[in-house]
Design a protein around this motif. Structure first.
Motif, PDB file in Angstrom:
ATOM      1  N   ARG A  79       0.838  -1.205   0.000  1.00 24.33           N
ATOM      2  CA  ARG A  79       0.000   0.000   0.000  1.00 24.33           C
ATOM      3  C   ARG A  79       0.873   1.254   0.000  1.00 24.33           C
ATOM      4  O   ARG A  79       0.553   2.248  -0.630  1.00 24.33           O
ATOM      5  CB  ARG A  79      -0.923  -0.013   1.214  1.00 24.33           C
ATOM      6  N   ARG A  80       2.009   1.161   0.673  1.00 25.93           N
ATOM      7  CA  ARG A  80       2.921   2.311   0.683  1.00 25.93           C
ATOM      8  C   ARG A  80       3.675   2.415  -0.638  1.00 25.93           C
ATOM      9  O   ARG A  80       4.011   3.503  -1.093  1.00 25.93           O
ATOM     10  CB  ARG A  80       3.930   2.169   1.835  1.00 25.93           C
ATOM     11  N   PHE A  81       3.988   1.240  -1.239  1.00 25.29           N
ATOM     12  CA  PHE A  81       4.746   1.225  -2.494  1.00 25.29           C
ATOM     13  C   PHE A  81       3.975   0.379  -3.505  1.00 25.29           C
ATOM     14  O   PHE A  81       4.281  -0.800  -3.714  1.00 25.29           O
ATOM     15  CB  PHE A  81       6.139   0.642  -2.246  1.00 25.29           C
ATOM     16  N   PRO A  82       2.981   0.979  -4.172  1.00 23.72           N
ATOM     17  CA  PRO A  82       2.051   0.195  -5.009  1.00 23.72           C
ATOM     18  C   PRO A  82       2.713  -0.565  -6.153  1.00 23.72           C
ATOM     19  O   PRO A  82       2.109  -1.494  -6.689  1.00 23.72           O
ATOM     20  CB  PRO A  82       1.082   1.262  -5.536  1.00 23.72           C
ATOM     21  N   ALA A  83       3.942  -0.187  -6.525  1.00 24.91           N
ATOM     22  CA  ALA A  83       4.623  -0.939  -7.591  1.00 24.91           C
ATOM     23  C   ALA A  83       4.771  -2.406  -7.209  1.00 24.91           C
ATOM     24  O   ALA A  83       4.913  -3.272  -8.080  1.00 24.91           O
ATOM     25  CB  ALA A  83       5.999  -0.324  -7.852  1.00 24.91           C
ATOM     26  N   ILE A  84       4.728  -2.704  -5.942  1.00 26.99           N
ATOM     27  CA  ILE A  84       4.880  -4.081  -5.470  1.00 26.99           C
ATOM     28  C   ILE A  84       3.761  -4.983  -5.997  1.00 26.99           C
ATOM     29  O   ILE A  84       3.988  -6.146  -6.316  1.00 26.99           O
ATOM     30  CB  ILE A  84       4.927  -4.110  -3.927  1.00 26.99           C
ATOM     31  N   PHE A  85       2.530  -4.436  -6.098  1.00 27.63           N
ATOM     32  CA  PHE A  85       1.404  -5.262  -6.572  1.00 27.63           C
ATOM     33  C   PHE A  85       1.710  -5.865  -7.939  1.00 27.63           C
ATOM     34  O   PHE A  85       1.572  -7.071  -8.150  1.00 27.63           O
ATOM     35  CB  PHE A  85       0.115  -4.429  -6.651  1.00 27.63           C
ATOM     36  N   ALA A  86       2.142  -5.013  -8.863  1.00 28.38           N
ATOM     37  CA  ALA A  86       2.427  -5.485 -10.218  1.00 28.38           C
ATOM     38  C   ALA A  86       3.599  -6.460 -10.208  1.00 28.38           C
ATOM     39  O   ALA A  86       3.577  -7.482 -10.912  1.00 28.38           O
ATOM     40  CB  ALA A  86       2.721  -4.296 -11.130  1.00 28.38           C
ATOM     41  N   ALA A  87       4.622  -6.167  -9.395  1.00 23.09           N
ATOM     42  CA  ALA A  87       5.794  -7.045  -9.338  1.00 23.09           C
ATOM     43  C   ALA A  87       5.409  -8.431  -8.821  1.00 23.09           C
ATOM     44  O   ALA A  87       5.928  -9.446  -9.293  1.00 23.09           O
ATOM     45  CB  ALA A  87       6.868  -6.419  -8.444  1.00 23.09           C
ATOM     46  N   PRO A 103      11.451  -3.445   5.576  1.00 21.38           N
ATOM     47  CA  PRO A 103      12.045  -2.475   6.498  1.00 21.38           C
ATOM     48  C   PRO A 103      13.039  -1.519   5.827  1.00 21.38           C
ATOM     49  O   PRO A 103      13.409  -0.511   6.431  1.00 21.38           O
ATOM     50  CB  PRO A 103      12.756  -3.360   7.547  1.00 21.38           C
ATOM     51  N   HIS A 104      13.466  -1.841   4.609  1.00 23.88           N
ATOM     52  CA  HIS A 104      14.493  -1.007   3.966  1.00 23.88           C
ATOM     53  C   HIS A 104      13.933  -0.050   2.925  1.00 23.88           C
ATOM     54  O   HIS A 104      14.637   0.823   2.433  1.00 23.88           O
ATOM     55  CB  HIS A 104      15.541  -1.916   3.304  1.00 23.88           C
ATOM     56  N   LEU A 105      12.665  -0.249   2.550  1.00 19.34           N
ATOM     57  CA  LEU A 105      12.097   0.554   1.474  1.00 19.34           C
ATOM     58  C   LEU A 105      11.813   1.986   1.924  1.00 19.34           C
ATOM     59  O   LEU A 105      11.251   2.211   2.996  1.00 19.34           O
ATOM     60  CB  LEU A 105      10.798  -0.088   0.969  1.00 19.34           C
ATOM     61  N   THR A 106      12.202   2.948   1.105  1.00 18.62           N
ATOM     62  CA  THR A 106      11.848   4.352   1.321  1.00 18.62           C
ATOM     63  C   THR A 106      11.350   4.890  -0.016  1.00 18.62           C
ATOM     64  O   THR A 106      11.635   4.292  -1.059  1.00 18.62           O
ATOM     65  CB  THR A 106      13.065   5.196   1.762  1.00 18.62           C
ATOM     66  N   PRO A 107      10.634   6.011  -0.009  1.00 18.22           N
ATOM     67  CA  PRO A 107      10.167   6.562  -1.290  1.00 18.22           C
ATOM     68  C   PRO A 107      11.342   6.821  -2.238  1.00 18.22           C
ATOM     69  O   PRO A 107      11.201   6.679  -3.450  1.00 18.22           O
ATOM     70  CB  PRO A 107       9.498   7.876  -0.872  1.00 18.22           C
ATOM     71  N   GLU A 108      12.518   7.131  -1.698  1.00 19.02           N
ATOM     72  CA  GLU A 108      13.674   7.442  -2.551  1.00 19.02           C
ATOM     73  C   GLU A 108      14.257   6.193  -3.191  1.00 19.02           C
ATOM     74  O   GLU A 108      14.642   6.200  -4.353  1.00 19.02           O
ATOM     75  CB  GLU A 108      14.778   8.154  -1.753  1.00 19.02           C
ATOM     76  N   LEU A 113      15.442  -0.449  -5.534  1.00 20.91           N
ATOM     77  CA  LEU A 113      15.527  -1.673  -4.736  1.00 20.91           C
ATOM     78  C   LEU A 113      14.624  -2.772  -5.297  1.00 20.91           C
ATOM     79  O   LEU A 113      15.031  -3.930  -5.400  1.00 20.91           O
ATOM     80  CB  LEU A 113      15.137  -1.343  -3.291  1.00 20.91           C
ATOM     81  N   LEU A 114      13.407  -2.394  -5.699  1.00 20.26           N
ATOM     82  CA  LEU A 114      12.484  -3.383  -6.254  1.00 20.26           C
ATOM     83  C   LEU A 114      13.039  -3.944  -7.558  1.00 20.26           C
ATOM     84  O   LEU A 114      12.940  -5.143  -7.825  1.00 20.26           O
ATOM     85  CB  LEU A 114      11.100  -2.759  -6.477  1.00 20.26           C
ATOM     86  N   ALA A 115      13.642  -3.085  -8.380  1.00 26.61           N
ATOM     87  CA  ALA A 115      14.224  -3.556  -9.640  1.00 26.61           C
ATOM     88  C   ALA A 115      15.384  -4.504  -9.360  1.00 26.61           C
ATOM     89  O   ALA A 115      15.510  -5.558  -9.997  1.00 26.61           O
ATOM     90  CB  ALA A 115      14.691  -2.363 -10.471  1.00 26.61           C
ATOM     91  N   ALA A 116      16.208  -4.163  -8.389  1.00 25.61           N
ATOM     92  CA  ALA A 116      17.365  -5.002  -8.081  1.00 25.61           C
ATOM     93  C   ALA A 116      16.952  -6.346  -7.494  1.00 25.61           C
ATOM     94  O   ALA A 116      17.659  -7.342  -7.628  1.00 25.61           O
ATOM     95  CB  ALA A 116      18.293  -4.267  -7.105  1.00 25.61           C
TER      96      ALA A 116
END
Ligand SMILES: [Zn+2]
Length: 403
Positions: A79-87, A103-108, A113-116
């Motif tokens: 919910r905080r990082f919606p790109a996760i749903f598609a991934a 715990p490591h995800l930030t908006p920046e 991180l998700l790509a890596a």
């Protein structure tokens, strides 16, 4: 033909179907998390008479405990990082990976991180996290843990535990498991202090309990503890003061006998019920709640009070006074508590300059929590009065004559 009997299916079809099912499962998981996140955000578990999203998932949706924990955690992260749903949906990321990254995800850093982390196994993501967020080496640790003994026996004394050759054994997690109807096994690791207390209690019980049976010792210890805790919770005494009610001016004051009656009547369980009549199962974090709010003339009588878990107490208040009013109220309370903390914290450097140890400075400064409005010099004086009380403080030289 049964969907579950596949012995007749040709190999290529079997493999193709399996891949299709995994793909469908991923899409379902992503959609499921989106639903969980939305139900969680709307707090729909509250009107359904559950104290938390976790309780709703375990009891209503019948998810296993770990599965519920993992999915709620992942849903809140997504919910905080919606790109996760598609991934998740297209298989770039698995559920465990989301929990590890959370715990490591930030908006920046989220996009990078998700790509890596895409298409990495758990071990691969662990590696990635170690590279990007290096942690200090683990401190060397050597713990004395004795091998398990037959139940009901205490471990040997500390001397045996330091025998040479005993190197780091993992500390077993405490375990409380049913063995047979009405029989439970309890296994745990305790510190030396607790061990000594247990031995001492066993010795004190001597004649009353010649066998020294651990379960019996524990049972008596719990009886004693429960009496003490009930006293604190209800200010209960063994002799309820008859009718001699302290006529407290505050309408919020709840007499001990009312608390005791309400607790027993409600069976130590939250009384909130859903529209369908299902009762909230919560037995912890219970509060005494006025059926009619005090602000609307509610009285602290047994009929006027009930047990509610914290979540449902707040929920009811929000239903009565509106969400905005209550969140404003909570924000005000938070601000006030921050101001109290600041009032104390500002004093600490001054006390340190005067040569007091950090821990005593902290304890002295705590006196200023009640004075968030007072000017700094006045607060420092109040904090110093902490040392003046003690006959032999280092402060004796400049107190109280200095002021
Ligand atoms: Zn409840």
């Amino acid at each position: 033909v049964s969907t579950y009997s596949l012995s007749h299916v040709p190999d290529p079809v079997l493999l193709r179907d399996l891949a299709a099912l995994v793909a469908r499962d991923r899409a379902t998981t992503a959609a499921l998390l989106a639903h969980l996140a939305e139900v969680d955000a709307r707090r729909l578990y509250l009107p359904a008479a559950y104290p938390s999203m976790y309780a709703y998932c375990v009891h209503e949706l019948r998810l296993a405990e770990e599965a519920a924990f993992k999915r709620i955690h992942a849903a809140r992260t997504a919910r905080r990082f919606p790109a996760i749903f598609a991934a998740l949906a297209d298989g770039r990321l698995h559920l465990s990976g989301v929990v590890m990254l959370a715990p490591h995800l930030t908006p920046e850093n989220a996009d990078g991180l998700l790509a890596a982390a895409a298409h990495r196994s758990k071990a691969g993501i662990e590696q990635l996290l170690a590279e990007r967020f290096p942690r200090p080496d683990l401190p060397a640790r050597l713990e004395a843990v004795s091998p398990p003994l037959p139940s009901g026996q205490l471990a040997p004394g500390p001397a045996d535990q330091h025998a040479p050759g005993r190197v780091e054994a993992p500390t077993p997690r405490p375990k409380l498991a049913p063995l047979a109807p009405e029989r439970y096994a309890l296994q745990l690791t305790m510190g030396k202090g607790t061990h000594d207390k247990l031995r001492y209690a066993q010795a004190l019980l001597g004649h009353q309990l010649p066998s020294g049976d651990l379960a019996a010792v524990l049972d008596r210890a719990l009886d004693a503890l429960i009496v003490q805790l009930e006293q604190r919770k209800f200010s209960a005494t063994s002799r309820p003061r008859s009718r001699q009610r302290r006529s407290s001016a505050s309408p919020r004051h709840i007499p001990a006998e009312v608390k005791r009656t309400v607790w027993e009547r409600d069976g130590g369980q939250c009384t909130f019920a859903s529209e369908a009549g299902r009762r909230c199962p919560a037995r912890t974090r219970l509060e005494f709640d006025h059926v009619d709010p005090v602000a609307r003339g509610g009285r602290a009588t047994a009929e006027g009070m009930r047990l509610r878990c914290r979540a449902h107490n707040q929920y009811a208040a929000e239903c009565t006074f509106g969400v905005g009013f209550m969140s404003q109220k909570r924000a005000t309370a938070r601000d006030a508590s921050a101001a109290r903390a600041r009032a104390a914290a500002e004093v600490i450097p001054w006390l340190r300059q005067l040569g007091f140890r950090a821990d005593e400075a902290r304890r002295a400064a705590a006196r200023c929590e009640t004075l968030p409005e007072a000017p700094l010099d006045q607060r420092v004086r109040v904090a110093l009065s902490f040392f003046a009380k003690r006959p032999q403080g280092r402060a004796a030289g400049f107190l109280p004559t200095a002021t």
